[in-house]
Design an enzyme around this catalytic site. Structure first.
Site, mmCIF file in Angstrom:
data_model
loop_
_atom_site.group_PDB
_atom_site.id
_atom_site.type_symbol
_atom_site.label_atom_id
_atom_site.label_comp_id
_atom_site.label_asym_id
_atom_site.label_seq_id
_atom_site.Cartn_x
_atom_site.Cartn_y
_atom_site.Cartn_z
ATOM 1 N N HIS A 1 -2.828 6.509 4.156
ATOM 2 C CA HIS A 1 -1.754 5.539 4.425
ATOM 3 C C HIS A 1 -0.365 6.037 4.016
ATOM 4 O O HIS A 1 0.460 5.275 3.512
ATOM 5 C CB HIS A 1 -2.052 4.195 3.764
ATOM 6 C CG HIS A 1 -1.349 3.052 4.455
ATOM 7 N ND1 HIS A 1 -1.304 1.772 3.965
ATOM 8 C CD2 HIS A 1 -0.639 3.008 5.610
ATOM 9 C CE1 HIS A 1 -0.620 0.992 4.776
ATOM 10 N NE2 HIS A 1 -0.197 1.726 5.792
ATOM 11 N N CYS B 1 0.795 -1.237 0.000
ATOM 12 C CA CYS B 1 0.000 0.000 0.000
ATOM 13 C C CYS B 1 0.822 1.279 0.000
ATOM 14 O O CYS B 1 0.779 2.060 -0.947
ATOM 15 C CB CYS B 1 -0.926 0.015 1.218
ATOM 16 S SG CYS B 1 -1.992 -1.430 1.362
#
Length: 569
Positions: free
Chosen positions: A149, A93
């Site tokens: 993130h 991610c």
């Protein structure tokens, strides 16, 4: 008394001429207003940009790649646009998101190792200029909805400090789709839904995040004037990352899938497909569509243990095999020159930065030191891509290959280090690339994925630390050519060494106990303050304390004066 007789015809002509002149002046005024209005509402030549980043969608998990999962919207948008069939991202991610935001490889941002964890005092380094900052400079309104993130340990790391006018979404890598809570270990749990720089308690209606994020995105479209200012909307869905949660009505479509993980995952993809259908309808309803570029991308490969499928590619999420880094991607836009085509040119996630900034009529300064290329002509017109190689990564911390050595790397490279490089048709891997099985569709015919009888297990890889594949001829990485072409291995090891000379130190700090949400009102959020912030906070506190103390002293003085008056009376 004299009466002036005027011929009737002359009098009427005078009245008509005056009336006509008034009418003409009124029409001219109206026309001028209309022209001014048209000038004000004149559509910009800069296209609106909608970047949709989905989470953990496997290479096979879209209808047009042969999946049993129904994705009519994605299939239609891709068929009418350009399918990216040689498109690469990062295996996790944070790495993919950092490279999208900066156009730079991980080795140049210090994020070479793993992901940015919630408890780490770490984020996308502040000295890096971001994609929304460059588009904002070009006159764009910039909005983000969804998963960030990229770190949040201090306020300067938040999306609204990195170029976005607004942010609604989550700061962490995953969480509950309904409650928006996330635990990072026993007793380290907190709420993770933000509006701007504050927890979005009042905005939270317990909605499933795919639905909630789509509604928010449509709200942004509804409240923005597409003719006055170009829009950049970054819509980063939480789906289809674990935990596997989905409204029950979507599960009904996949009763025939016996594996529960796969069934839930398929339902989540269908919900996502419906959400994008609603988004595209809104683009047309509010007047964006004809001047919009839609980019769709997964952030990494699928995770078979969580229902994802990368078949026929090898490996999975978190690996440098094709199944971890070759992604579902397409571009849909009326502005494309060659619609309904496939782009087989090499494209990497770092390429979106220069491509979209150039498309948005922004400027690319030399000091940005980009690793990405402007690939718009390759996508839109089918021209050759300027990209000839990709550094997938060099992770100097991950050195788990027991048989890796300088000797195995011909004295050019320590093959214990996890690294991956693509040059033209060739792909080189060193170290431990990660889980390397091929997971065919029949694996999901069982109730549980722990039964891997159908997997194609790799046993001859034990003890190896170098692999070479011709990806064009062998996209499924079945034939290792490292022993047959040692001269190519040496050339690519030298290229790795050259890249490594430009690498910055790895940023991967230890856990900071102050990150625990219990110290922040039960919310995941910034906890670190630098000296300047602490000084400002101390000054505010001292100011409040001084005011409070001053009020108390004033009250005491006034009270003593009243008592004195009473005594005198």
């Amino acid at each position: 008394m004299f009466i002036l007789w005027v011929p009737l015809s002359l009098f009427l002509s005078f009245i008509i001429s005056q009336t006509w002149s008034v009418q003409m002046s009124w029409e001219n005024w109206n026309a001028e207003l209309r022209n001014r209005g048209n000038e004000f509402d004149k559509p910009s030549s800069q296209p609106h940009i909608i970047f949709i980043l989905v989470d953990d969608q496997g290479f096979r998990d879209v209808g047009y790649h042969g999946s049993e999962i129904k994705t009519p919207t994605l299939d239609r948008l891709a068929a009418q646009g350009v399918k990216l069939e040689n498109y690469y991202v990062q295996p996790l991610c944070s790495p993919s998101r950092s490279q999208l935001m900066t156009g730079r490889y991980q080795i140049h941002t210090g994020l070479q190792h793993s992901i940015i964890r919630a408890t780490q005092p770490n984020c996308l380094p502040l000295e890096n200029v971001t994609l929304p900052q460059k588009l904002k400079q070009a006159g764009y309104a910039t909005h983000m909805v969804g998963k960030w993130h990229l770190g949040f340990y201090k306020r300067g790391c938040l999306p609204t400090q990195r170029g976005f006018d607004s942010f609604f979404g989550s700061l962490l890598g995953s969480g509950d789709y309904y409650s928006h809570y996330k635990c990072e270990g026993p007793g380290i749990c907190g709420y993770d839904l933000y509006e701007g720089e504050e927890a979005a308690w009042e905005q939270d209606r317990g909605l499933y995040s795919t639905v909630m994020f789509t509604r928010k995105a449509i709200g942004i479209l509804a409240n923005h004037n597409p003719r006055r200012q170009p829009l950049f909307l970054y819509l980063a869905y939480q789906a289809v990352h674990s935990p596997l949660q989905v409204p029950a009505r979507y599960l009904e479509r996949y009763k025939g899938i016996p594996n529960l993980h796969r069934r839930k995952y398929a339902a989540m993809v269908s919900c996502l497909d419906e959400a994008i259908h609603n988004l595209t309808l809104a683009l047309k309803r509010y007047g964006y569509y004809d001047n919009t570029v839609i980019v769709y991308s997964s952030d990494n490969g699928g995770q078979p243990l969580a229902g994802g499928s990368n078949w026929p590619l090898r490996g999975s999420k978190a690996t440098y095999w094709e199944g971890g880094i070759r992604a579902v991607g397409f571009v849909h836009s009326p502005l494309l020159v060659r619609k309904g085509t496939k782009c087989r040119s090499l494209v990497h996630i770092t390429d979106w930065f220069p491509t979209l900034v150039t498309l948005g009529e922004g400027t690319l300064d030399e000091d940005l030191n980009l690793d990405g290329y402007d690939v718009w002509e390759a996508i839109s017109e089918g021209r050759p891509s300027p990209r000839q190689d990709i550094l997938h990564n060099i992770d100097p911390i991950y050195i788990k290959a027991k048989n890796g050595s300088w000797k195995a790397g011909y004295g050019l490279w320590n093959t214990a280090i996890q690294a991956a490089l693509r040059v033209g048709h060739w792909k080189l891997l060193t170290g431990v690339p990660g889980y390397s099985d091929w997971v065919p569709p029949q694996t999901f015919s069982h109730q549980r994925l722990t039964n891997r009888y159908h997997n194609e297990r790799v046993r001859w890889d034990r003890g190896k630390s170098v692999w070479l594949f011709n990806i064009t001829a062998d996209p499924y990485e079945r034939v290792d050519l490292s022993q047959r072409y040692p001269h190519i291995v040496k050339k690519m090891l030298m290229r790795l060494a050259q890249y490594n000379k430009t690498a910055v130190p790895v940023r991967y700090p230890a856990k900071d106990l102050r990150s625990n949400p219990q110290y922040n009102g039960g919310v995941w959020g910034p906890w670190y303050k630098d000296e300047r912030e602490e000084q400002e906070e101390d000054e505010r506190y001292n100011h409040l304390f001084t005011n409070h103390l001053g009020k108390r002293r004033w009250k005491k003085k006034s009270k003593s004066r009243k008592l004195k008056r009473k005594v005198e009376e």
